[in-house]
Design an enzyme around this catalytic site. Sequence first.
Site, mmCIF file in Angstrom:
data_model
loop_
_atom_site.group_PDB
_atom_site.id
_atom_site.type_symbol
_atom_site.label_atom_id
_atom_site.label_comp_id
_atom_site.label_asym_id
_atom_site.label_seq_id
_atom_site.Cartn_x
_atom_site.Cartn_y
_atom_site.Cartn_z
ATOM 1 N N HIS A 164 -15.450 24.489 60.167
ATOM 2 C CA HIS A 164 -14.994 23.368 61.013
ATOM 3 C C HIS A 164 -15.687 22.060 60.651
ATOM 4 O O HIS A 164 -15.256 20.983 61.074
ATOM 5 C CB HIS A 164 -15.135 23.703 62.508
ATOM 6 C CG HIS A 164 -16.477 23.463 63.086
ATOM 7 N ND1 HIS A 164 -17.375 24.490 63.285
ATOM 8 C CD2 HIS A 164 -17.103 22.339 63.497
ATOM 9 C CE1 HIS A 164 -18.479 23.980 63.806
ATOM 10 N NE2 HIS A 164 -18.333 22.678 63.928
ATOM 11 N N ASP A 182 -15.230 31.143 60.953
ATOM 12 C CA ASP A 182 -15.691 29.766 60.772
ATOM 13 C C ASP A 182 -16.829 29.670 59.762
ATOM 14 O O ASP A 182 -17.980 29.362 60.108
ATOM 15 C CB ASP A 182 -16.129 29.188 62.130
ATOM 16 C CG ASP A 182 -16.387 27.680 62.037
ATOM 17 O OD1 ASP A 182 -17.071 27.153 62.950
ATOM 18 O OD2 ASP A 182 -15.940 27.055 61.058
ATOM 19 N N SER A 198 -23.921 22.576 63.595
ATOM 20 C CA SER A 198 -22.960 23.560 63.050
ATOM 21 C C SER A 198 -23.278 23.872 61.607
ATOM 22 O O SER A 198 -23.695 22.989 60.841
ATOM 23 C CB SER A 198 -21.538 22.985 63.118
ATOM 24 O OG SER A 198 -21.180 22.734 64.454
HETATM 25 C C1 LIG Z 1 -16.810 17.698 62.209
HETATM 26 C C2 LIG Z 1 -17.668 18.383 63.255
HETATM 27 C C3 LIG Z 1 -19.114 17.956 63.127
HETATM 28 C C4 LIG Z 1 -17.149 18.033 64.664
HETATM 29 C C5 LIG Z 1 -17.969 18.796 65.716
HETATM 30 O O1 LIG Z 1 -18.406 19.882 65.474
HETATM 31 N N1 LIG Z 1 -18.192 18.180 66.930
HETATM 32 C C6 LIG Z 1 -18.981 18.687 67.979
HETATM 33 C C7 LIG Z 1 -19.002 17.927 69.122
HETATM 34 C C8 LIG Z 1 -19.745 18.325 70.184
HETATM 35 C C9 LIG Z 1 -20.516 19.498 70.154
HETATM 36 C C10 LIG Z 1 -20.523 20.266 68.982
HETATM 37 C C11 LIG Z 1 -21.331 21.520 68.903
HETATM 38 C C12 LIG Z 1 -21.841 21.940 67.659
HETATM 39 C C13 LIG Z 1 -22.602 23.115 67.586
HETATM 40 C C14 LIG Z 1 -22.839 23.901 68.736
HETATM 41 C C15 LIG Z 1 -22.285 23.475 69.951
HETATM 42 C C16 LIG Z 1 -22.455 24.314 71.189
HETATM 43 N N2 LIG Z 1 -23.781 24.583 71.582
HETATM 44 C C17 LIG Z 1 -21.560 22.287 70.042
HETATM 45 C C18 LIG Z 1 -19.757 19.855 67.901
#
Ligand SMILES: CC(C)CC(=O)Nc1cccc(-c2cccc(CN)c2)c1
Length: 232
Positions: free
Chosen positions: A41, A89, A183
């Site tokens: 993602h 993912d 992520s």
């Molecule tokens: C292109 C991508 C970077 C877009 C994206 O991932 N946005 C985004 C926005 C809000 C929370 C998160 C998020 C990530 C990792 C873990 C979690 C949950 N703990 C949330 C991720």
Amino acid sequence: ILGGYEARPHLKPFMASLQLDGQHVCGGFLVAEQWVLSAAHCTEETGDKLFQVLLGAHSLTEQEPHKRLYRVRAQFPHPGSNKHNNKDDLLLLQLEEKAELNADVQVLPFQREDRDVAPDTVCEVAGWGITSHSGRRPDRLQQVERPVISRDVCNHRTRHDGTITNNMMCTDSRRKDTCKGDSGGPLVCGGVAEGVVTAGSRVCGNYKKPAIYTRLAPYAAWIDGVMASADG
Ligand SMILES: CC(C)CC(=O)Nc1cccc(-c2cccc(CN)c2)c1
């Protein structure tokens, strides 16, 4: 990372920062000399642009002895990954050349035995993701320890309501949690990567939405297959 603290510099030499135009977008980790594993993602907002991969870093901006930005030869999102759910993912990135291994750049083994990590096991997760709900981005690598929660608890109707498959695992997200920019980073339990951070409900620090990770053991054959097939 919410509710965490600055990691000891270069004690996680497997950590990678996936960057676009010099900006940190997602985490990742070195699974082999020429390969970094991250989350599919992370390519959602990049179109067909290739990431650059920063290895050997603690600070994203300061000069450090073994810090080096690598170009990516090819990116392999898992064929089952899509933007509508968290399934499959995973993203493998082939570096333009083998990474130079040293004290600050090392490969992290991933779990190959397909057995759930026991609930309450304390694992650690690190990243350069945001450290506050206001979206503050850290310059230096952050980390936090989190207990694993069972798939049954994570699938409760008040949590992720049955969406957590056998290829996923969860950790408690009360206050301390992964968040935007984390992520793709590894969930490390007992020195082994058991999972990769996925965004899930894109909520952070709320105990009703536990953190979700793609378990790695079920994907060992895919990971080995891609690394073996791409031109060596
Ligand atoms: C292109 C991508 C970077 C877009 C994206 O991932 N946005 C985004 C926005 C809000 C929370 C998160 C998020 C990530 C990792 C873990 C979690 C949950 N703990 C949330 C991720």
